[in-house]
Design a protein around this motif. Structure first.
Motif, PDB file in Angstrom:
ATOM      1  N   GLY A   1      74.175  14.099 -34.055  1.00  0.00           N
ATOM      2  CA  GLY A   1      75.378  14.259 -34.863  1.00  0.00           C
ATOM      3  C   GLY A   1      75.060  14.511 -36.329  1.00  0.00           C
ATOM      4  N   TYR A   2      76.092  14.387 -37.156  1.00  0.00           N
ATOM      5  CA  TYR A   2      75.984  14.753 -38.559  1.00  0.00           C
ATOM      6  C   TYR A   2      76.545  13.677 -39.473  1.00  0.00           C
ATOM      7  N   TYR A   3      75.934  13.577 -40.643  1.00  0.00           N
ATOM      8  CA  TYR A   3      76.602  12.922 -41.754  1.00  0.00           C
ATOM      9  C   TYR A   3      77.461  14.025 -42.345  1.00  0.00           C
ATOM     10  N   LEU A   4      78.756  13.795 -42.419  1.00  0.00           N
ATOM     11  CA  LEU A   4      79.675  14.800 -42.940  1.00  0.00           C
ATOM     12  C   LEU A   4      80.678  14.128 -43.861  1.00  0.00           C
ATOM     13  N   GLU A   5      80.703  14.612 -45.089  1.00  0.00           N
ATOM     14  CA  GLU A   5      81.653  14.125 -46.087  1.00  0.00           C
ATOM     15  C   GLU A   5      82.283  15.347 -46.727  1.00  0.00           C
TER      16      GLU A   5
ATOM     17  N   GLY B   1      94.185  18.532 -41.187  1.00  0.00           N
ATOM     18  CA  GLY B   1      93.090  19.401 -41.612  1.00  0.00           C
ATOM     19  C   GLY B   1      92.770  19.276 -43.088  1.00  0.00           C
ATOM     20  N   LEU B   2      92.340  20.386 -43.650  1.00  0.00           N
ATOM     21  CA  LEU B   2      91.974  20.454 -45.064  1.00  0.00           C
ATOM     22  C   LEU B   2      92.903  21.426 -45.786  1.00  0.00           C
ATOM     23  N   ALA B   3      93.116  21.197 -47.057  1.00  0.00           N
ATOM     24  CA  ALA B   3      93.935  22.105 -47.861  1.00  0.00           C
ATOM     25  C   ALA B   3      93.171  23.404 -48.090  1.00  0.00           C
ATOM     26  N   ALA B   4      93.919  24.495 -48.233  1.00  0.00           N
ATOM     27  CA  ALA B   4      93.280  25.762 -48.584  1.00  0.00           C
ATOM     28  C   ALA B   4      92.630  25.614 -49.953  1.00  0.00           C
ATOM     29  N   GLY B   5      91.508  26.305 -50.145  1.00  0.00           N
ATOM     30  CA  GLY B   5      90.827  26.251 -51.437  1.00  0.00           C
ATOM     31  C   GLY B   5      89.395  25.777 -51.304  1.00  0.00           C
ATOM     32  N   ASN B   6      88.838  25.356 -52.428  1.00  0.00           N
ATOM     33  CA  ASN B   6      87.425  24.967 -52.488  1.00  0.00           C
ATOM     34  C   ASN B   6      87.223  23.509 -52.091  1.00  0.00           C
ATOM     35  N   HIS B   7      86.098  23.267 -51.401  1.00  0.00           N
ATOM     36  CA  HIS B   7      85.768  21.919 -50.936  1.00  0.00           C
ATOM     37  C   HIS B   7      84.293  21.639 -51.167  1.00  0.00           C
ATOM     38  N   THR B   8      83.996  20.384 -51.500  1.00  0.00           N
ATOM     39  CA  THR B   8      82.619  19.928 -51.619  1.00  0.00           C
ATOM     40  C   THR B   8      82.255  19.231 -50.319  1.00  0.00           C
ATOM     41  N   VAL B   9      81.245  19.765 -49.645  1.00  0.00           N
ATOM     42  CA  VAL B   9      80.816  19.244 -48.352  1.00  0.00           C
ATOM     43  C   VAL B   9      79.413  18.675 -48.502  1.00  0.00           C
ATOM     44  N   ARG B  10      79.259  17.393 -48.159  1.00  0.00           N
ATOM     45  CA  ARG B  10      77.936  16.757 -48.119  1.00  0.00           C
ATOM     46  C   ARG B  10      77.565  16.615 -46.653  1.00  0.00           C
ATOM     47  N   PHE B  11      76.323  16.998 -46.313  1.00  0.00           N
ATOM     48  CA  PHE B  11      75.994  17.238 -44.905  1.00  0.00           C
ATOM     49  C   PHE B  11      74.534  16.899 -44.630  1.00  0.00           C
TER      50      PHE B  11
ATOM     51  N   SER C   1      66.211  12.779 -39.390  1.00  0.00           N
ATOM     52  CA  SER C   1      66.684  13.991 -40.060  1.00  0.00           C
ATOM     53  C   SER C   1      65.740  15.177 -39.907  1.00  0.00           C
ATOM     54  N   ASP C   2      64.559  14.971 -39.346  1.00  0.00           N
ATOM     55  CA  ASP C   2      63.615  16.030 -39.004  1.00  0.00           C
ATOM     56  C   ASP C   2      63.329  16.919 -40.212  1.00  0.00           C
ATOM     57  N   LYS C   3      63.642  18.206 -40.150  1.00  0.00           N
ATOM     58  CA  LYS C   3      63.289  19.171 -41.201  1.00  0.00           C
ATOM     59  C   LYS C   3      64.247  19.164 -42.391  1.00  0.00           C
ATOM     60  N   ALA C   4      65.308  18.366 -42.342  1.00  0.00           N
ATOM     61  CA  ALA C   4      66.296  18.339 -43.425  1.00  0.00           C
ATOM     62  C   ALA C   4      66.520  16.890 -43.861  1.00  0.00           C
ATOM     63  N   PRO C   5      65.557  16.298 -44.584  1.00  0.00           N
ATOM     64  CA  PRO C   5      65.618  14.864 -44.882  1.00  0.00           C
ATOM     65  C   PRO C   5      66.627  14.456 -45.953  1.00  0.00           C
ATOM     66  N   GLN C   6      67.228  15.396 -46.655  1.00  0.00           N
ATOM     67  CA  GLN C   6      68.172  15.068 -47.716  1.00  0.00           C
ATOM     68  C   GLN C   6      69.595  15.388 -47.274  1.00  0.00           C
ATOM     69  N   ILE C   7      70.552  14.649 -47.818  1.00  0.00           N
ATOM     70  CA  ILE C   7      71.951  15.057 -47.671  1.00  0.00           C
ATOM     71  C   ILE C   7      72.140  16.229 -48.626  1.00  0.00           C
ATOM     72  N   VAL C   8      72.624  17.341 -48.088  1.00  0.00           N
ATOM     73  CA  VAL C   8      72.758  18.577 -48.864  1.00  0.00           C
ATOM     74  C   VAL C   8      74.225  18.783 -49.228  1.00  0.00           C
ATOM     75  N   THR C   9      74.474  19.239 -50.446  1.00  0.00           N
ATOM     76  CA  THR C   9      75.836  19.522 -50.901  1.00  0.00           C
ATOM     77  C   THR C   9      76.100  21.021 -50.854  1.00  0.00           C
ATOM     78  N   TYR C  10      77.198  21.372 -50.206  1.00  0.00           N
ATOM     79  CA  TYR C  10      77.638  22.766 -50.103  1.00  0.00           C
ATOM     80  C   TYR C  10      78.991  22.884 -50.789  1.00  0.00           C
TER      81      TYR C  10
END
Length: 155
Positions: A43-47, A96-106, A136-145
């Motif tokens: 699974g995922y950490y998803l914020e 759901g989510l509002a239309a527009g920009n969102h900060t996703v931590r993953f 977390s294998d090859k992606a050890p950090q929480i990444v912000t998109y």
């Protein structure tokens, strides 16, 4: 490096079922160039915008099969997710989510390693919580998109 490509930037959308927005989805890729057997995908950490969405509200769609929970995926020991294959992460979130920009931590949690690790048996019995860095294998950090939701789509 791989973590920069885990989410397709134009894939964030709301999911509408029977005229009601029931959640959202995004297209994801695997961080390990070798791929993984699905039973090791935890699974995922998803914020999104400060709200965390735990694995209990996540469903995973891959290999032409309908979305499954990570408990269901844990039994897919012969099914592989290849590195270049895109999957869809569905998230139950009424409204759901509002239309527009969102900060996703993953962060992806995959119980894969090169050879045996002392944690392997424990993680099979008690998988680590995504976002802790464990598994977390090859992606050890929480990444912000920074992603944009443009419109609602009917499913």
């Amino acid at each position: 490096m791989f973590e920069n490509f885990l989410i397709r930037s134009d894939s964030l959308k709301n999911e509408v079922n029977d005229g009601e927005v029931t959640g959202f989805s995004l297209a994801v890729r695997h961080a390990n160039y070798r791929g993984v057997y699905l039973s090791l995908h935890n699974g995922y950490y998803l914020e999104v915008d400060g709200t965390e969405y735990p694995t209990e509200v996540q469903r995973f769609e891959i290999n032409g099969k309908p979305p499954r929970t990570f408990d269901e995926i844990r039994t897919a020991v012969h099914e592989h997710w290849d590195y270049d294959d895109e999957a869809i992460l569905h998230v139950t979130a009424p409204g759901g989510l509002a239309a527009g920009n969102h900060t996703v931590r993953f962060q992806q949690s995959v119980l894969a390693a090169y050879g045996y690790l002392p944690t392997d048996e424990e993680w099979v019995k008690n998988p680590p919580k995504p976002g802790t860095g464990a598994g977390s294998d090859k992606a050890p950090q929480i990444v912000t998109y920074k992603l944009t939701l443009n419109e609602q789509e009917e499913n």
